[in-house]
Design an enzyme around this catalytic site. Structure first.
Site, PDB file in Angstrom:
ATOM      1  N   GLY A 134       4.086   6.878  -4.942  1.00 60.90           N
ATOM      2  CA  GLY A 134       3.129   5.720  -5.792  1.00 60.90           C
ATOM      3  C   GLY A 134       2.106   5.129  -5.759  1.00 60.90           C
ATOM      4  O   GLY A 134       1.098   5.047  -6.087  1.00 60.90           O
ATOM      5  N   CYS A 194       9.532  -5.073  -0.876  1.00 60.14           N
ATOM      6  CA  CYS A 194      10.556  -4.928  -2.260  1.00 60.14           C
ATOM      7  C   CYS A 194      12.013  -6.155  -1.861  1.00 60.14           C
ATOM      8  O   CYS A 194      12.307  -4.836  -2.427  1.00 60.14           O
ATOM      9  CB  CYS A 194      10.045  -3.894  -3.113  1.00 60.14           C
ATOM     10  SG  CYS A 194      11.378  -2.673  -2.046  1.00 60.14           S
TER      11      CYS A 194
END
Lengths: 175, 341
Positions: free
Chosen positions: B150, B268
């Site tokens: 990503g 995250c």
């Protein structure tokens, strides 16, 4: 039982491998578009194929100094170790698609319906083909966006395009 | 360098042997969490009321978002073409390429636009670290935990495929996905290395990179909206191991950066042990790095400086936190650092 560790080597492409690539490029009318000295061969020990990558010079030097990489640059395709045949990649299709304009290389053009069929890995029949080329060609949509590689063939009186590798591969196998 | 044992035992006990209060335990039971997670959230947020708000938000599934690949198309063309197919979409106001998918007639990962490389499916908070990194054309950039790709594809998108990207990761399965995304989205200016990224300085050399991105492996406490199993899947012992892995990777990132080079550290997670504490300890171990003000218009809070009764380095306040209940995103920690000459 412990799995055998497979050795993968990144090395400069051999003359035979470059000839295999060149042969394919000639077949579709592209000629010599890549510098041979920037092409790396990824060779999997006891594998059936060698994979060729075209890599920018600074990264190319890095890969050769490490003697290894997982992938990088432009993935050109595979060379069959047994017969020397070349299988072009989808990445190469994207790279060469701009050369379809003006007919520089051999390209077949599909209608939107033909595009949908092709991306599902189906043979496309004449009513969905805008431009047909015999043999291997780069397949594009009406907007000239690349869809993959196909084989222009004749079935009876009808011209068809059979997928060799279509973008749907990313969904089916791409990871 | 072995890091475990460097820091005071009593601090280690505070961070990694948390005893939950009765009210935290009750809240944890109500929402299905391990109590130690709720106790730590209460300390990071300052009140159980706000923790409850966060836990409520974590019950709302994260909407799917995509990042349009304006290297191959324009965001407006992509928006129109998906809308024509019956997708209901909304632009994410604080992300230059973010589009939220409100309703999808077919899987977002099965459209022709996806196969043609016009977008990447990516959570909103996950897009932010690369914007904060500000990758530039011609720069040598290392993405140390790059797969499935990503942020690596985003780096090349923002630099029009003109950065030199080294994308490293240890996972074979995820590397396969990275390679596929690079090709699908039309990027070439990269080399992918399957390697333990803590060994990169010895393989590539120190001070080689203009910029380094480390979106570190984490407990995933920030993505409970996507994966509710994260409420119970980890123990304090796991958190301890993850913290030290993150710290080892970040030390390697500092080694890889050139003098004045930029490092962006991200995780995250809502857990300060994976964010502020990693930066706090980095600052204690290394004098050749400084924290830069990490801000993004429209979202984010300052880093937590007091946690579980201990004071962290005030500099960590400059880091950025995304909280699900404050920002509507996944939980994320992002911190921009500069290597000093």
């Amino acid at each position: 039982m412990q799995a055998k560790k497979v050795r993968v080597t990144a090395r400069p492409a051999s003359r035979e491998e470059l000839e295999s690539l060149e042969g394919f490029l000639r077949l579709i009318g592209a000629g010599s578009v890549f510098r041979g000295d920037l092409i790396i061969a990824l060779d999997v020990e006891e594998g059936d194929y060698v994979e060729l990558f075209y890599i920018e010079s600074r990264l190319h030097r890095l890969v050769l100094s490490l003697g290894a990489m997982y992938s990088g640059g432009l993935n050109l395709g595979l060379v069959d170790k047994n017969n020397g045949g070349f299988k072009p990649s989808l990445h190469l299709a994207r790279e060469l698609a701009p050369l379809c304009h003006g007919g520089v290389i051999k390209c077949s053009v599909l209608s939107p319906r033909g595009e949908a069929l092709f991306l599902y890995g189906k043979t496309v029949y004449e009513n969905n083909i805008v431009k047909w080329v015999k043999g291997v060609s780069l397949i594009v949509g009406v907007d000239y966006e690349p869809l993959g590689w196909g084989l222009g063939d004749e079935v009876g009186d009808e011209r068809v395009i059979k997928p060799i590798r279509d973008l749907g591969w990313y969904l089916r196998k791409g990871g | 360098m072995e890091l475990k044992g460097i820091f005071k035992d009593e601090d280690e006990r505070v961070f990694f042997s948390v005893s939950p209060s009765r009210s935290s335990a009750r809240l944890a039971e109500r929402y299905g969490y391990k109590p130690y997670i709720v106790e730590r959230l209460a300390s990071a947020l300052g009140s159980l009321e706000e923790v409850e708000e966060l836990l409520e938000w974590n019950e709302i599934p994260l909407p799917e978002t995509i990042r349009c690949n304006d290297y191959l198309t324009t965001c407006s063309r992509l928006y129109e073409s998906l809308a024509q197919k019956g997708f209901r979409l909304s632009l994410v106001p604080w992300l230059p390429h973010g589009i939220e998918v409100i309703e999808a007639p077919i899987s977002v990962g099965a459209t022709h636009e996806y196969l043609k490389g016009y977008y990447y499916i990516q959570d909103p908070g996950s897009m932010l670290p690369v914007y904060i990194l500000e990758p530039g054309e011609g720069e040598l950039i290392i993405d140390m935990a790059a797969a499935p790709g990503g942020k690596a594809t985003q780096i090349l998108q923002l630099t029009r495929d003109r950065a030199l990207l080294i994308a490293a990761d240890i996972s074979r399965r995820r590397m396969k996905a990275l390679r596929s995304h690079m090709q699908r989205m039309g990027f070439k200016s990269y080399v992918a290395l399957r390697v333990d990224s803590t060994t990169l300085p010895s393989k590539l050399g120190r001070g080689v990179a203009d910029k380094v991105l480390l979106d570190a492996p984490s407990s995933g406490e920030g993505i409970i909206r996507k994966d509710p199993s994260r409420k119970t899947s980890r123990d304090p012992k796991d958190l301890y191991e993850i913290h030290y892995l993150q710290l080892r990777l970040l030390l390697a990132a500092v080694d890889l950066a050139r003098d004045e080079g930029i490092i962006v550290y991200a995780a995250c997670s809502t857990s300060p042990e994976e964010g502020e504490l990693v930066i706090d300890r980095l600052l204690r171990l290394r004098r050749d790095v400084e924290v830069l003000n990490t801000r993004w218009e429209g979202v984010g809070s300052r880093g937590v400086t007091e946690y579980l009764g201990l004071k962290l380095d005030e500099e960590v306040a400059k880091c950025l936190r995304l909280w699900p209940h404050r920002d509507g995103t996944e939980g994320f920690f992002i911190c921009k650092l500069r290597k000093l000459g």
